[in-house]
Scaffold this motif. Structure first.
Motif, short mmCIF file in Angstrom:
data_model
loop_
_atom_site.label_atom_id
_atom_site.label_comp_id
_atom_site.label_asym_id
_atom_site.label_seq_id
_atom_site.Cartn_x
_atom_site.Cartn_y
_atom_site.Cartn_z
N GLY A 318 29.62 46.51 46.19
CA GLY A 318 29.47 46.35 47.64
C GLY A 318 30.28 47.39 48.38
N LYS A 319 30.32 47.29 49.68
CA LYS A 319 31.09 48.24 50.47
C LYS A 319 32.58 48.12 50.13
N LYS A 320 33.22 49.25 49.96
CA LYS A 320 34.64 49.23 49.61
C LYS A 320 35.49 48.84 50.82
N GLY A 321 36.66 48.36 50.56
CA GLY A 321 37.62 48.07 51.61
C GLY A 321 38.53 49.25 51.85
N ASP A 322 39.72 48.98 52.34
CA ASP A 322 40.69 50.05 52.57
C ASP A 322 41.13 50.66 51.23
N THR A 323 41.25 51.97 51.23
CA THR A 323 41.66 52.67 50.01
C THR A 323 43.16 52.87 49.98
N SER A 324 43.68 53.05 48.77
CA SER A 324 45.11 53.29 48.58
C SER A 324 45.30 54.46 47.63
N PRO A 325 45.25 55.71 48.15
CA PRO A 325 45.38 56.89 47.29
C PRO A 325 46.73 56.94 46.57
N ARG A 326 46.75 57.64 45.45
CA ARG A 326 48.00 57.79 44.69
C ARG A 326 49.02 58.66 45.42
N ARG A 327 48.55 59.77 46.00
CA ARG A 327 49.41 60.67 46.78
C ARG A 327 50.64 61.15 46.00
N ARG A 328 50.41 61.65 44.80
CA ARG A 328 51.52 62.21 44.00
C ARG A 328 51.72 63.67 44.40
N ALA A 329 52.35 63.86 45.54
CA ALA A 329 52.41 65.18 46.16
C ALA A 329 53.19 66.21 45.35
N GLY A 330 54.12 65.79 44.52
CA GLY A 330 54.96 66.76 43.82
C GLY A 330 54.38 67.28 42.52
N VAL A 331 53.24 66.73 42.08
CA VAL A 331 52.71 67.10 40.77
C VAL A 331 52.25 68.56 40.74
N ARG A 332 51.64 69.04 41.82
CA ARG A 332 51.14 70.42 41.83
C ARG A 332 52.27 71.42 41.61
N ALA A 333 53.35 71.26 42.33
CA ALA A 333 54.48 72.18 42.17
C ALA A 333 55.10 72.04 40.79
N GLU A 334 55.15 70.81 40.29
CA GLU A 334 55.72 70.58 38.96
C GLU A 334 54.92 71.31 37.89
N VAL A 335 53.59 71.19 37.92
CA VAL A 335 52.75 71.86 36.94
C VAL A 335 52.86 73.38 37.10
N THR A 336 52.89 73.85 38.33
CA THR A 336 53.03 75.29 38.57
C THR A 336 54.28 75.85 37.90
N GLU A 337 55.40 75.17 38.07
CA GLU A 337 56.65 75.65 37.48
C GLU A 337 56.61 75.59 35.96
#
Length: 343
Positions: A318-337
């Protein structure tokens, strides 16, 4: 430093597009190659990555895969020789790792699935192996990745490019124009069939067909099928003829499509994890050996496993309700390093 990134499959495009921006911000230059497979080239060109197209798919037979791997490795080696690369980076691009080894070039491989047989090759030949924290240590040892070359990051690879994702407000309009999907009225389900020719999926998956039939039998549900190739798209479209099934021939903005969906069901891994990262309801009918990162998402309540007909019967759409993203903002910089360390 000049960094060579090889895009061997379509999920690599958004992942390395995000990392390439980080590399550039640190003063490095990036050049791309891409394999003609599963809309990888089309997606890379749409993303502005301007890849050099080298090689294609080896087909479903193991002998074809082996010959294609070696042939593409040779072609990549010829392409890369003399260009001044300081580092080769891929997400288990086996041909690239072989080419880099032949050229004496430092190679970093990333991977998030511990049951891929070809890990034996990439993990042994790569200079560095980067995996999520959830990746089992026993699998690393079995595939020949000694502790000294392994680095881990917190999160999943989809966090790298989706942690700061903001949906395009005009995307719903494009769905209405192209497929007649009304976001306010219709329940949109995005489905991804099994990767039937992959080394890790050499069996039939009957549950996927049953799932598709059940979805199309329910009123008010629109299904967008993202086939892995033209033959699969044509076969499934012929098997399940319905005005509510849409199987586009061209690549679609995957992140926006997942964000627009009320449910994502895949017989693979990446699209389910993209949904989990964005907080969209996700279910899997993958019938192979599960990845530890997916088991983690199940424990977090972000992924539902459909393993039996009873599971399919109990699935409520059915139609989804409110979403709750993970928002792991630091992972990109961590992988880059981790990629750039010691480079």
């Amino acid at each position: 430093m000049l960094i060579w990134i090889d895009l061997a499959n379509s999920p690599h495009v958004p992942f390395f597009r995000a990392l390439a921006g980080e590399f550039a911000a640190r003063g490095h230059e990036v050049a791309f190659t891409a394999r003609e497979f599963a809309q990888t080239v089309e997606m890379a060109e749409a993303a502005g990555l301007a890849p050099a197209v080298v090689g294609g798919h080896g087909g479903g037979r193991l002998s074809g895969k082996a010959g294609n791997l070696l042939g593409r490795a040779a072609a990549l080696s010829r392409w890369a020789r003399g260009r001044g690369f300081g580092l080769a980076v891929g997400h288990n691009s086996y041909s690239q790792v072989l080419a880099a080894r032949a050229l004496g070039l430092r190679a970093v491989t990333l991977m998030d699935y511990e049951h891929q047989p070809a890990n034996h090759l990439a993990f042994r030949l790569a200079t560095r192996v980067i995996v999520p924290i959830a990746f089992p240590a026993e699998a690393l040892r079995r595939f020949g990745a000694g502790a000294a070359k392994v680095r881990r990051y917190g999160g999943i690879k989809e966090d790298v490019y989706l942690a700061d994702f903001a949906p395009d407000p005009g995307f719903a309009g494009s769905l209405r124009e192209r497929f007649g999907v009304d976001a306010a009225r219709d329940t949109l389900v995005v489905v991804r069939p099994p990767a039937g020719e992959a080394l890790y999926h050499r069996f039939e998956n009957e549950l996927f067909g049953e799932l598709l039939a059940r979805l199309l039998a329910q009123p008010g549900i629109k299904v967008i099928l993202l086939a892995r190739d033209g033959a699969q798209r044509d076969a499934l479209s012929a098997r399940f003829p319905s005005p509510d099934l849409f199987a586009p021939r061209e690549a679609i903005d995957g992140a926006n499509l997942v964000a627009a969906a009320d449910l994502v069901v895949s017989a693979g891994g990446t699209m389910n994890r993209e949904a989990a990262a964005l907080g969209v309801p996700a279910a899997t009918v993958y019938a192979g050996r599960w990845a530890a990162v997916d088991e983690q998402l199940v424990r977090e309540g972000r992924l539902l496993r459909l393993a039996t007909r009873e599971d399919l019967e109990s699935l409520r759409v059915g139609k989804k309700g409110d979403t709750s993203p993970r928002r792991r903002a630091g992972v990109r910089a961590e992988v880059t390093e981790l990629v750039l360390s010691d480079a």
